[in-house]
Design an enzyme around this catalytic site. Structure first.
Site, PDB file in Angstrom:
ATOM      1  N   GLY A 211       1.178  -7.809 117.264  1.00 24.09           N
ATOM      2  CA  GLY A 211       0.661  -8.764 116.288  1.00 24.09           C
ATOM      3  C   GLY A 211       1.044  -9.995 115.942  1.00 24.09           C
ATOM      4  O   GLY A 211       1.813 -10.538 117.164  1.00 24.09           O
ATOM      5  N   ASN A 212       0.871 -10.833 115.008  1.00 24.95           N
ATOM      6  CA  ASN A 212       1.391 -12.142 114.888  1.00 24.95           C
ATOM      7  C   ASN A 212       1.468 -12.482 113.641  1.00 24.95           C
ATOM      8  O   ASN A 212       1.203 -11.745 112.700  1.00 24.95           O
ATOM      9  CB  ASN A 212       0.260 -13.020 115.643  1.00 24.95           C
ATOM     10  N   ARG A 213       1.960 -13.591 113.270  1.00 28.33           N
ATOM     11  CA  ARG A 213       2.346 -13.836 112.008  1.00 28.33           C
ATOM     12  C   ARG A 213       1.472 -14.482 111.028  1.00 28.33           C
ATOM     13  O   ARG A 213       1.643 -15.130 109.926  1.00 28.33           O
ATOM     14  CB  ARG A 213       3.405 -15.080 112.114  1.00 28.33           C
ATOM     15  N   SER A 214       0.015 -14.691 111.464  1.00 26.86           N
ATOM     16  CA  SER A 214      -1.060 -14.934 110.732  1.00 26.86           C
ATOM     17  C   SER A 214      -1.447 -14.019 109.237  1.00 26.86           C
ATOM     18  O   SER A 214      -1.359 -13.059 109.299  1.00 26.86           O
ATOM     19  CB  SER A 214      -2.356 -14.961 111.336  1.00 26.86           C
TER      20      SER A 214
END
Ligand code: CTP
Length: 408
Positions: A211-214
């Site tokens: 995933g990512n930090r958005s």
């Protein structure tokens, strides 16, 4: 028009069970210094009585045009308003407003108001989806009224579906955004906007993902501000923990492939597409059916394959003439140089370039950016709340929208 500092709000109440939630909305208004004139329909009083509205607003409440006639209330209330907010807006009220009927105080007020008008419909799904209601909503939107899509959830009785009045807090947030715009025109009225928000999760197995930090904050701010400017908003939301902006049609997705499917399904109807989501460039080639266990032989490598570039696809093959496509870019360095190259590679009309890293942009309340245009323009947006940045983006989108609406 009201010249006093505290805004004058007309709270129109329709005859729906959700009227009980509007008592809370009224409290939000009065507790934050708004002056509120409640104008229920006669049948709305079957759900919540006149004393409740009078006590909570601190003003007398009337439903007809024959009380205090010397004050000419059927004209004066609408003229004095800074905002008319109708909740719950029933199918009947929407129909009357769309056709300009004026058989009680509220419908008269709707005809005399020159301030922004917001309808928050609530009804059973069948009534909301009926072609008559769809046409009435489209008529009201094309005239500049803001019609919030109802939320999905439990309805009266045993039914579940689209038709719920959004929570009072979210309605209040929407009302404040509209009030903050003053008399600025609803410049996205009659437009359909598609926004993707959040960050995709690419499954490795049933419990793990890449995933990512958005956080989704910027995309949600774009949706909320577009609603306040009169747009109909479809929000494709990838793994966002924020409350839904009142009035948006929210479609939840997980992975990049799901996000692509949801966006492509809606693209043909959109006047504007904003790809604010952080889409993973790669995904595991295969997602294990069961949880991957330690074997003692060290970690097994995760083979990755590239995800389709959705923004590129949307920009290259425009689904309709005059459609405006906006991309986002997060860069840690060489921001303008990489941004310009990305704009050309992706082929969108506008690219909002953020500098990220060191706690900037991801998950924070504020954001700053440079918006690059395919026409060579570069617009700096100073650091500020994500809703302010969103409004500056819409300021750049609006003049790029086709003024000819015959192809819509
Ligand atoms: N995007 C997309 N589909 C992808 C990846 C990104 O639609 N598979 C969109 C994002 O929503 C965003 C824009 O493309 O609007 C920029 O994404 P970014 O990841 O920063 O660009 P990349 O093309 O991945 O470039 P690079 O990784 O080289 O920075």
């Amino acid at each position: 028009m009201n010249t006093d500092h505290s805004p004058e709000v007309v709270l129109g109440v329709g005859a729906g069970i959700a009227a009980y939630k509007v008592c809370e909305l009224l409290r939000r208004f009065t507790e934050s210094g708004h002056r509120v004139q409640v104008v229920p329909t006669a049948d709305a009083l079957r759900f919540v009585g006149e004393p409740t509205w009078a006590a909570l607003s601190g003003r007398p409440v009337a439903t007809g045009v024959w009380d205090r006639v010397h004050d000419v209330p059927h004209v004066r209330i609408g003229q004095a308003a800074d905002l008319v907010f109708v909740a719950p807006a029933t199918a009947d009220l929407l129909a009357k407003a769309a056709h300009g009927l004026a058989d009680d105080l509220l419908t008269n007020t709707l005809l005399t108001a020159r301030c922004p008008v917001v309808f928050a419909p609530a009804m059973h799904t069948e009534m909301w989806e009926h072609p008559a209601t769809r046409t009435n909503v489209a008529t009201l939107r094309s005239r500049g009224a803001i019609v919030l899509d109802p939320a999905v959830g439990r309805l009266t009785g045993a039914d579940t579906g689209r038709g719920r009045l959004p929570d009072p807090d979210h309605l209040f947030a929407a009302a404040r955004r509209v009030l903050a715009r003053g008399r600025a025109p609803a410049d996205l009225a009659g437009r359909r906007v598609l926004v993707s928000a959040g960050g995709t999760r690419e499954p490795i197995d049933p419990v793990r993902f890449i995933g990512n930090r958005s956080s989704g904050r910027q995309g949600y701010a774009l949706a909320a501000t577009a609603l306040a400017r009169g747009a109909e908003v479809v929000l494709v939301s990838a793994n966002v923990g924020l409350p839904d902006p009142a009035g948006a049609d929210v479609r939840r997705v997980g992975s990049a492939l799901e996000l692509r499917e949801a966006v492509l399904a809606e693209r043909a109807k959109a006047d504007v597409i904003v790809m604010a989501a952080a889409v993973a460039d790669f995904r595991p080639a295969a997602s294990a059916a069961g949880k991957i266990k330690k074997t003692g032989a060290g970690p097994a490598p995760v083979e990755l394959v590239e995800n389709p570039d959705i923004l590129l696809e949307l920009s290259r093959e425009r689904a309709r003439a005059g459609q405006v496509v906006v991309g986002f870019a997060a860069e840690t360095d060489h921001v303008l140089e990489y941004g310009r190259a990305k704009l050309e590679r992706k082929g969108c009309d506008l690219l909002v370039v953020n500098q990220v890293g060191d706690g900037r942009a991801f998950g924070t309340e504020d954001n700053q950016a440079v918006v690059l245009g395919a026409d060579g323009s570069a617009t700096e947006i100073p650091n500020g709340p994500k809703e302010d940045l969103a409004d500056r983006v819409w300021d750049l989108v609006v003049p790029r929208l086709a003024s000819d609406d015959t192809d819509r």
